[in-house]
Design an enzyme around this catalytic site. Sequence first.
Site, PDB file in Angstrom:
ATOM      1  CB  ILE A 283      -0.968  -0.014   1.206  1.00  0.00           C
ATOM      2  CG1 ILE A 283      -1.930  -1.215   1.079  1.00  0.00           C
ATOM      3  CG2 ILE A 283      -1.744   1.296   1.300  1.00  0.00           C
ATOM      4  CD1 ILE A 283      -2.886  -1.397   2.259  1.00  0.00           C
TER       5      ILE A 283
ATOM      6  CG  ASP B  98       9.844  -0.107   3.999  1.00  0.00           C
ATOM      7  OD1 ASP B  98      10.340  -1.160   4.454  1.00  0.00           O
ATOM      8  OD2 ASP B  98       8.653  -0.021   3.644  1.00  0.00           O
TER       9      ASP B  98
ATOM     10  CB  THR C 145       7.103  -7.250   5.209  1.00  0.00           C
ATOM     11  OG1 THR C 145       6.614  -6.032   5.799  1.00  0.00           O
ATOM     12  CG2 THR C 145       7.205  -8.304   6.282  1.00  0.00           C
TER      13      THR C 145
ATOM     14  CG  ASP D 145      12.958  -0.609  13.130  1.00  0.00           C
ATOM     15  OD1 ASP D 145      11.817  -0.161  13.383  1.00  0.00           O
ATOM     16  OD2 ASP D 145      13.355  -1.723  13.510  1.00  0.00           O
TER      17      ASP D 145
ATOM     18  CE1 TYR E 280      -2.115  -6.202  10.833  1.00  0.00           C
ATOM     19  CE2 TYR E 280      -4.502  -6.415  10.733  1.00  0.00           C
ATOM     20  CZ  TYR E 280      -3.329  -5.889  10.251  1.00  0.00           C
ATOM     21  OH  TYR E 280      -3.375  -5.040   9.176  1.00  0.00           O
TER      22      TYR E 280
ATOM     23  CE  LYS F  46      -2.593  -2.348  11.392  1.00  0.00           C
ATOM     24  NZ  LYS F  46      -1.648  -1.337  10.899  1.00  0.00           N
TER      25      LYS F  46
ATOM     26  CG  ASN G 286     -10.586  -8.704   2.646  1.00  0.00           C
ATOM     27  OD1 ASN G 286     -11.372  -8.306   3.508  1.00  0.00           O
ATOM     28  ND2 ASN G 286      -9.949  -9.855   2.757  1.00  0.00           N
TER      29      ASN G 286
ATOM     30  NE  ARG H  68      -6.925 -19.746   5.197  1.00  0.00           N
ATOM     31  CZ  ARG H  68      -6.473 -18.673   4.546  1.00  0.00           C
ATOM     32  NH1 ARG H  68      -7.023 -17.508   4.706  1.00  0.00           N
ATOM     33  NH2 ARG H  68      -5.479 -18.782   3.718  1.00  0.00           N
TER      34      ARG H  68
HETATM   35  C1  UD1 Z   1      -7.775 -11.959   6.911  1.00  0.00           C
HETATM   36  C2  UD1 Z   1      -6.260 -12.070   6.874  1.00  0.00           C
HETATM   37  C3  UD1 Z   1      -5.758 -13.433   7.320  1.00  0.00           C
HETATM   38  C4  UD1 Z   1      -6.339 -13.790   8.670  1.00  0.00           C
HETATM   39  C5  UD1 Z   1      -7.866 -13.644   8.611  1.00  0.00           C
HETATM   40  C6  UD1 Z   1      -8.504 -13.902   9.961  1.00  0.00           C
HETATM   41  C7  UD1 Z   1      -5.438 -10.737   5.078  1.00  0.00           C
HETATM   42  C8  UD1 Z   1      -4.984 -10.718   3.667  1.00  0.00           C
HETATM   43  N1  UD1 Z   1      -5.836 -11.918   5.527  1.00  0.00           N
HETATM   44  O1  UD1 Z   1      -8.279 -12.935   6.077  1.00  0.00           O
HETATM   45  O2  UD1 Z   1      -4.348 -13.404   7.422  1.00  0.00           O
HETATM   46  O3  UD1 Z   1      -5.991 -15.110   8.986  1.00  0.00           O
HETATM   47  O4  UD1 Z   1      -8.224 -12.298   8.193  1.00  0.00           O
HETATM   48  O5  UD1 Z   1      -8.332 -12.842  10.810  1.00  0.00           O
HETATM   49  O6  UD1 Z   1      -5.411  -9.742   5.788  1.00  0.00           O
HETATM   50  N2  UD1 Z   1      -9.002 -18.429   0.600  1.00  0.00           N
HETATM   51  C9  UD1 Z   1      -9.137 -19.509  -0.262  1.00  0.00           C
HETATM   52  N3  UD1 Z   1      -8.027 -19.976  -0.905  1.00  0.00           N
HETATM   53  C10 UD1 Z   1      -6.784 -19.443  -0.713  1.00  0.00           C
HETATM   54  C11 UD1 Z   1      -6.648 -18.351   0.184  1.00  0.00           C
HETATM   55  C12 UD1 Z   1      -7.785 -17.872   0.826  1.00  0.00           C
HETATM   56  O7  UD1 Z   1     -10.238 -20.027  -0.454  1.00  0.00           O
HETATM   57  O8  UD1 Z   1      -5.817 -19.919  -1.338  1.00  0.00           O
HETATM   58  C13 UD1 Z   1     -10.219 -17.894   1.256  1.00  0.00           C
HETATM   59  C14 UD1 Z   1     -10.123 -17.752   2.748  1.00  0.00           C
HETATM   60  O9  UD1 Z   1     -10.406 -18.970   3.383  1.00  0.00           O
HETATM   61  C15 UD1 Z   1     -11.183 -16.682   2.985  1.00  0.00           C
HETATM   62  C16 UD1 Z   1     -11.117 -15.812   1.728  1.00  0.00           C
HETATM   63  O10 UD1 Z   1     -10.439 -16.588   0.762  1.00  0.00           O
HETATM   64  O11 UD1 Z   1     -12.453 -17.252   3.072  1.00  0.00           O
HETATM   65  C17 UD1 Z   1     -10.368 -14.512   1.925  1.00  0.00           C
HETATM   66  O12 UD1 Z   1      -9.101 -14.825   2.504  1.00  0.00           O
HETATM   67  P1  UD1 Z   1      -7.975 -13.727   2.836  1.00  0.00           P
HETATM   68  O13 UD1 Z   1      -7.581 -13.026   1.587  1.00  0.00           O
HETATM   69  O14 UD1 Z   1      -6.917 -14.374   3.655  1.00  0.00           O
HETATM   70  O15 UD1 Z   1      -8.761 -12.634   3.688  1.00  0.00           O
HETATM   71  P2  UD1 Z   1      -9.498 -12.794   5.105  1.00  0.00           P
HETATM   72  O16 UD1 Z   1     -10.215 -14.072   5.220  1.00  0.00           O
HETATM   73  O17 UD1 Z   1     -10.287 -11.549   5.258  1.00  0.00           O
END
Ligand code: UD1
Length: 311
Positions: free
Chosen positions: A13, A32, A36, A57, A147, A151, A176, A274
């Site tokens: 970002i 920076d 990461t 840092d 996390y 925030k 997202n 998940r």
């Molecule tokens: C965000 C965080 C993640 C954290 C989660 C729970 C980010 C980018 N991710 O996840 O680190 O664990 O909140 O607090 O900030 N998915 C798939 N296939 C994949 C990857 C993801 O199906 O290969 C699904 C996930 O299960 C989820 C959706 O895609 O249902 C979005 O995933 P992600 O982009 O990680 O966002 P958050 O779920 O919002």
Amino acid sequence: MAHILVTGVAGFIGSHTADLMLAAGHRVTGVDNFRTGHRANLENAFAQPGFVFREMDVTAPGALREAVDAARPDAIVHLAALVSVQESIANPELNYELNVRASHLVAEAARQGGVPRVVFASSAAIYGDNPELPLREQADKQPISPYGAAKLASEALLLGHAAAFGLTVRCQRYFNVFGPRQDPASPYSGVISIFERRYRAGQPVTIHGDGRQTRDFISVRDVARANMIAATVPGLASGVANICTGRETTLLSICEEFRRHFPAAPPPIHGAPRTGDIARSVGAPEQATAALGFQAEISIAEGIADLIRGG
Ligand code: UD1
């Protein structure tokens, strides 16, 4: 034209925010430590005369104060952070250091250095899995990770400084975010970055669950614009706002969008849902419009095409 100090400028970002501000004619001092972030993200910024970079840092003693004293910026956009929810669970101490203490140091550097405005990278993670959708700013905050908690704590620290010392603080609750330069390296990286890499390589993506889960996906270019507005538009009051589109998009429709670009791609594989996954998430975007005059403009289709083009 303004002079903006951007922390975490080499990140996903941060680098887009710097590029947009430079293109608009603002000066940017970027800092920076490359924990990461990546130097390659700054290729465009380094080519601009209005860009100054300091490798440092933000939590190193005196470092921020020195950067502020050298730059005398009109605003600080604080994007430097521990960005992985999973890493905050594995290492809460580091999460505290980089996501709480660093915010306090930014607030103090602004106060002591006379910087009138701070823009902070907050997150929809502060809402946790609050089911009252769309999520409004006044919804209950139920962070479910160190996390998200950090925030939320940072918002409070910065807004406390705003009230006590007369700074303007804008907390931007990003939903997202997706787009070019997002790192797909971890299984917990943003889902669109993972999908893009796999579609491009002709490999099947894995959908955790039935794919009907939803998120409010916002292009990083819209987020960069929201940051520029918050940092540079005169006369803003302190406050918080969701930075989101207000659109709920399923993973299945994300896959369909990729298929238009990669018609020969193998079909997605469905895996187990998940653990801890949220079924639906969407933000209410009205507050950002009222407070900042910001509205997301990039559709999912445009954002995915932009990502595939790269840049
Ligand atoms: C965000 C965080 C993640 C954290 C989660 C729970 C980010 C980018 N991710 O996840 O680190 O664990 O909140 O607090 O900030 N998915 C798939 N296939 C994949 C990857 C993801 O199906 O290969 C699904 C996930 O299960 C989820 C959706 O895609 O249902 C979005 O995933 P992600 O982009 O990680 O966002 P958050 O779920 O919002």
